[in-house]
Scaffold this motif. Structure first.
Motif, PDB file in Angstrom:
ATOM      1  N   ILE A  41     -32.538  97.395 116.235  1.00 30.27           N
ATOM      2  CA  ILE A  41     -33.995  97.560 116.195  1.00 30.27           C
ATOM      3  C   ILE A  41     -34.453  97.838 114.765  1.00 30.27           C
ATOM      4  N   GLN A  42     -33.758  98.715 114.062  1.00 33.80           N
ATOM      5  CA  GLN A  42     -34.123  99.034 112.684  1.00 33.80           C
ATOM      6  C   GLN A  42     -34.054  97.800 111.788  1.00 33.80           C
ATOM      7  N   GLU A  43     -33.030  96.995 111.969  1.00 33.50           N
ATOM      8  CA  GLU A  43     -32.872  95.809 111.136  1.00 33.50           C
ATOM      9  C   GLU A  43     -33.983  94.793 111.409  1.00 33.50           C
ATOM     10  N   ILE A  44     -34.332  94.633 112.670  1.00 33.18           N
ATOM     11  CA  ILE A  44     -35.412  93.701 113.006  1.00 33.18           C
ATOM     12  C   ILE A  44     -36.741  94.197 112.430  1.00 33.18           C
ATOM     13  N   GLU A  45     -37.001  95.494 112.543  1.00 30.97           N
ATOM     14  CA  GLU A  45     -38.252  96.052 112.041  1.00 30.97           C
ATOM     15  C   GLU A  45     -38.346  95.967 110.523  1.00 30.97           C
ATOM     16  N   SER A  46     -37.187  95.982 109.835  1.00 27.91           N
ATOM     17  CA  SER A  46     -37.226  95.962 108.373  1.00 27.91           C
ATOM     18  C   SER A  46     -37.149  94.570 107.805  1.00 27.91           C
ATOM     19  N   MET A  47     -37.073  93.574 108.648  1.00 27.95           N
ATOM     20  CA  MET A  47     -36.918  92.198 108.177  1.00 27.95           C
ATOM     21  C   MET A  47     -38.164  91.688 107.468  1.00 27.95           C
ATOM     22  N   SER A  48     -37.937  90.832 106.464  1.00 28.05           N
ATOM     23  CA  SER A  48     -39.019  90.102 105.833  1.00 28.05           C
ATOM     24  C   SER A  48     -38.658  88.634 105.888  1.00 28.05           C
ATOM     25  N   SER A  49     -39.470  87.790 105.326  1.00 32.51           N
ATOM     26  CA  SER A  49     -39.221  86.360 105.394  1.00 32.51           C
ATOM     27  C   SER A  49     -38.141  85.906 104.431  1.00 32.51           C
ATOM     28  N   SER A  50     -37.642  86.818 103.590  1.00 33.21           N
ATOM     29  CA  SER A  50     -36.575  86.451 102.656  1.00 33.21           C
ATOM     30  C   SER A  50     -35.275  86.221 103.418  1.00 33.21           C
ATOM     31  N   PRO A  51     -34.580  85.134 103.162  1.00 30.27           N
ATOM     32  CA  PRO A  51     -33.365  84.789 103.920  1.00 30.27           C
ATOM     33  C   PRO A  51     -32.304  85.869 103.914  1.00 30.27           C
ATOM     34  N   ASN A  52     -32.239  86.682 102.839  1.00 31.37           N
ATOM     35  CA  ASN A  52     -31.165  87.672 102.755  1.00 31.37           C
ATOM     36  C   ASN A  52     -31.714  89.081 102.693  1.00 31.37           C
TER      37      ASN A  52
END
Length: 343
Positions: free
Chosen positions: A329-340
């Motif tokens: 959940i934390q990783e999904i919430e912190s995601m941006s459009s940058s591939p990495n």
């Protein structure tokens, strides 16, 4: 030979391996003649005698030399082929006895080789016949047991994996007869887990074809098929020899979408199993842009589904599952459009 193949089974302790094999062979051949009814009764008695010779009857000590002799003799004049081809003609108990003989015979090493395994390797049409017999409800379970015995041996398993008959398992695991479908699934699992390196090579060479067909199992209307195929997929992808297969699988956005759908399945068991595959897509540090875009587009609903993911299950490490869920959940919430963007 001068002796009759209708010799009484009550005299079975006096059979020599050669006599017994001859009697069964001639009896099976006679099933196609006018004496078929009498031959069936006698051949079933003689198959029982063979089972007792191979596994013991509690009265006499098992003779390993006689067992080896039978293994050698059944490979002569194609008796091993007759065992398979005449299976539908035999009664229930005789099929069971013959299946027991089959397992013992395949395991007999004579000299430096398993002679019965070598025979089947040179008559692979027998394997195709056993697979097709899943369509015959009378002998399907017998053939399943015989197939799983064959799968123990790398050359026979490799043939099945690479044969066109292998594709039939994707249909068999959804047969309406629950017992037969479950047996077919057990054979299917054996094929894909028994010999790790061979399976890894097979999946590498047939990745698209295999997972295209497997997708239909994951989206099946049959709950048992969905649950069992999803659980097995999770186990398969996380096997160390299949790491490169797993890495390839999690690059495909269509497979991600299947896991996202299964996360909202009505079954809690399926939701948990889907999570164990879904988390690998999210944790992948080299996600393709299409996967990132899909996760971002569905971020809110994914967070909600994961937050409601049932974690309580007997025998499962509930705390570990909760920790993994929270991390995803934390990783999904912190995601941006940058591939990495996710470490």
């Amino acid at each position: 030979m001068s002796f009759s193949f209708f010799r009484s089974a009550s005299r079975s302790p006096q059979w020599t391996p050669l006599e017994l094999v001859y009697a069964i062979r001639e009896g099976l051949r006679a099933l196609d003649t006018e004496t078929g009814a009498k031959a069936l009764e006698e051949v079933e008695k003689n198959i029982l005698s063979m089972k007792q010779l191979l596994s013991g009857n509690g009265e006499a000590e098992l003779d390993p030399n006689q067992v080896s002799q039978v293994a050698v003799e059944v490979c002569k004049d194609d008796l091993l082929s007759l065992f398979v081809l005449k299976l539908p003609t035999l009664g229930w108990q005789a099929r069971k006895d013959l299946g027991r003989c089959w397992c013992i015979l395949l395991s007999q090493k004579v000299g430096s080789s398993y002679c019965c395994v070598d025979y089947i390797d040179n008559h692979v049409e027998l394997l195709d016949f056993l697979i097709v017999c899943y369509n015959n409800k009378e002998i399907a379970l017998n053939c399943g047991n015989m197939l799983r015995e064959c799968i123990k041996y790398p050359t026979l398993a490799k043939y099945i994996l690479e044969s066109t008959s292998f594709e039939l398992f994707f249909t068999y695991v959804e047969l309406p007869n629950f017992d037969i479908a479950s047996d077919a699934l057990a054979t299917f699992k054996d094929l894909l887990t028994r010999h790790e390196n061979a399976v890894s090579q097979f999946l590498s060479s047939n990745f698209e074809q295999f997972f295209d067909r497997y997708e239909k199992l994951l989206t099946s209307a049959n709950y048992v098929t969905r649950r069992q195929s999803l659980k097995f997929l999770s186990d398969l992808l996380l096997e160390s020899p299949n790491t490169h297969i797993m890495k390839r699988y999690i690059l495909e956005v269509r497979y991600l979408k299947i896991m996202m759908e299964l996360l909202q399945d009505s079954s809690k068991n399926i939701q948990r199993s889907a999570f164990h595959v879904f988390k690998v897509f999210v944790a992948n540090p080299n996600k393709p842009q299409e996967v990132i875009d899909t996760l971002l587009k569905n971020r809110d609903i994914l967070v909600m589904r994961l937050s409601n993911l049932p974690t309580s299950k007997g025998g499962e490490d509930e705390q570990q599952l909760e920790e993994e869920r929270d991390l995803i959940i934390q990783e999904i919430e912190s995601m941006s459009s940058s591939p990495n963007s996710i470490s």
